[in-house]
Enzyme design. Structure first.
Site, PDB file in Angstrom:
ATOM      1  N   ASN A  13      58.020  31.978  -4.118  1.00  0.00           N
ATOM      2  CA  ASN A  13      59.406  32.757  -4.068  1.00  0.00           C
ATOM      3  C   ASN A  13      59.555  33.397  -2.470  1.00  0.00           C
ATOM      4  O   ASN A  13      59.112  34.538  -2.104  1.00  0.00           O
ATOM      5  CB  ASN A  13      59.689  33.524  -5.045  1.00  0.00           C
ATOM      6  CG  ASN A  13      61.050  34.467  -5.058  1.00  0.00           C
ATOM      7  OD1 ASN A  13      61.863  34.246  -4.061  1.00  0.00           O
ATOM      8  ND2 ASN A  13      61.376  34.946  -6.054  1.00  0.00           N
TER       9      ASN A  13
ATOM     10  N   HIS B 271      67.680  28.810  -5.655  1.00  0.00           N
ATOM     11  CA  HIS B 271      66.619  29.818  -5.342  1.00  0.00           C
ATOM     12  C   HIS B 271      65.380  29.351  -6.149  1.00  0.00           C
ATOM     13  O   HIS B 271      65.355  29.057  -7.176  1.00  0.00           O
ATOM     14  CB  HIS B 271      67.100  31.153  -5.627  1.00  0.00           C
ATOM     15  CG  HIS B 271      66.085  32.122  -5.702  1.00  0.00           C
ATOM     16  ND1 HIS B 271      65.377  32.333  -4.346  1.00  0.00           N
ATOM     17  CD2 HIS B 271      65.601  33.153  -6.351  1.00  0.00           C
ATOM     18  CE1 HIS B 271      64.372  33.313  -4.513  1.00  0.00           C
ATOM     19  NE2 HIS B 271      64.513  33.894  -5.783  1.00  0.00           N
TER      20      HIS B 271
ATOM     21  N   CYS C  26      67.000  38.365  -3.047  1.00  0.00           N
ATOM     22  CA  CYS C  26      66.968  36.997  -2.977  1.00  0.00           C
ATOM     23  C   CYS C  26      68.204  36.136  -2.912  1.00  0.00           C
ATOM     24  O   CYS C  26      68.462  34.910  -2.778  1.00  0.00           O
ATOM     25  CB  CYS C  26      66.097  36.203  -4.416  1.00  0.00           C
ATOM     26  SG  CYS C  26      64.551  37.169  -4.537  1.00  0.00           S
TER      27      CYS C  26
END
Ligand code: UT7
Length: 323
Positions: A280, A250, A112
């Protein structure tokens, strides 16, 4: 010389998977997912690959920048779900957009944090004078590596891509700082065992390549590292939290984002959120959110934008930009 973001682009596959649909796949509820994560729906790539969606995001960033693919002299892509083990996603994008033959093109693997890792690398190429116009991509298709029978993970992720074009320019605007970090001791908290160890000379059979996660542990570390990474970015630029115009974190979990903003004392209108619509998207998350914020006119010249991420590795990273 500073790296200025002169164009942004993004692409999310059109197929929308709502929480209600997940209720029919695993033992979960819209209420649980919404209250524990903030996610309402996510996009799923059905007939598109990582290279396809990365190329679409790249093309739209290049168009927004008003440059030609032939001007690009470096391509760096952050991804952990490449279409192939090799060639890299960046090499495919190079060919797909018609960039010049011979320019460097490679992927970085930081889950990520992948986009910010890629941005860090490209920024250093620009600062050192090697690159003049770099294409930086963050892309992931986690729907390919999720165990769709595991309610602990399948409700969290979605597919998406984002990209920026960086241009070497003199002046006060551009990327002010990037910081990237890793702690491999924590690798077991979030990983996907790719089934490569399957040769007849190997006595350990390949594991199924589903994503595995210790959600609770990651949560605590994420809150700590995101807060520390924001502070590091502020300190290294001699800035205070009130100088931040927009925080683009994020997009993993609304509770992690809120805790990070709270630590900084940032009001919620200064935090960009789109995880309710995308979940996500791993390395796609920050550039997808940035592109939306730009298109909504939320970012103006001289604004201070702070990006912060954490992910498998474990990895964490920040970037501070004067727009
Ligand atoms: O980019 C990095 C990627 N990783 C992350 O961002 C993960 C970070 N962690 C998180 O976001 C949170 O830890 C989760 C959203 C994964 C989980 O939230 P939580 O508040 O930490 O819940 P929990 O894991 O403590 O689980 C609470 C309960 C459990 O049931 P019991 O044992 O209390 O009976 C779980 O089995 O919730 C249950 N549960 C679910 N229930 C309904 C777990 N997943 C689900 C689900 N639907 N999808």
């Amino acid at each position: 010389m500073r790296a200025n973001i002169i164009g942004t682009g993004s692409y999310a596959p059109p197929r929308v998977l709502k929480n209600q649909e997940l209720e029919r796949i695993v033992d979960t509820s819209d209420d649980w997912i919404t209250s524990r994560t903030g996610i309402k729906e996510r996009r799923i790539a059905d007939n598109e690959t990582t290279n396809d969606i990365a190329t679409k995001a790249a093309k739209s960033a290049i168009k927004a920048a008003g440059v030609s693919p032939k001007d690009i002299d470096l391509i760096v892509a952050g991804t952990v779900t490449p279409e192939m083990l090799f060639p890299s996603t960046a090499c495919f994008v190079q060919a797909n957009i018609g960039a010049n033959r011979g320019i460097p093109a490679f992927d970085v693997s930081a889950a990520c944090s992948g986009f910010l890792y890629a941005l860090d690398v490209a920024d250093k190429y620009i600062r050192s004078g090697i690159s003049k116009k770099a294409l930086v991509i963050g892309v992931d298709i986690f729907s390919n590596i999720i165990d769709w029978k595991d309610r602990n993970t399948c409700v969290l992720f979605g597919d998406g891509a984002g990209a920026v074009v960086l241009s070497a320019e003199k002046g006060k605007s551009g990327i002010l700082s990037t910081h990237i970090h890793a702690d491999g001791h924590y690798w077991k908290m979030l990983y996907t065992p790719l089934g490569v160890a399957s040769s007849p000379f190997h006595n350990k059979p390949a594991e199924k390549s589903y994503l595995k996660m210790q959600g609770n542990e990651i949560f605590k570390i994420a809150v700590r590292t995101m807060g520390a990474a924001c502070q590091e970015a502020l300190d290294s630029n001699g800035l205070k939290a009130e100088d931040i115009s927009l925080l683009i974190p994020h997009q993993a979990n609304m509770r992690i984002i809120s805790a990070t903003a709270e630590r900084l004392g940032l009001p919620e209108e200064k935090v960009y959120i789109n995880l309710d619509r995308y979940g996500n998207t791993s390395a796609g998350s920050i550039p997808l959110a940035l592109d939306e914020a730009v298109k909504k006119g939320l970012i103006k010249r001289n604004d201070i934008i702070l990006f912060v991420a954490f992910g498998g590795g474990l990895t964490w990273a920040s970037a501070m930009v004067r727009w």
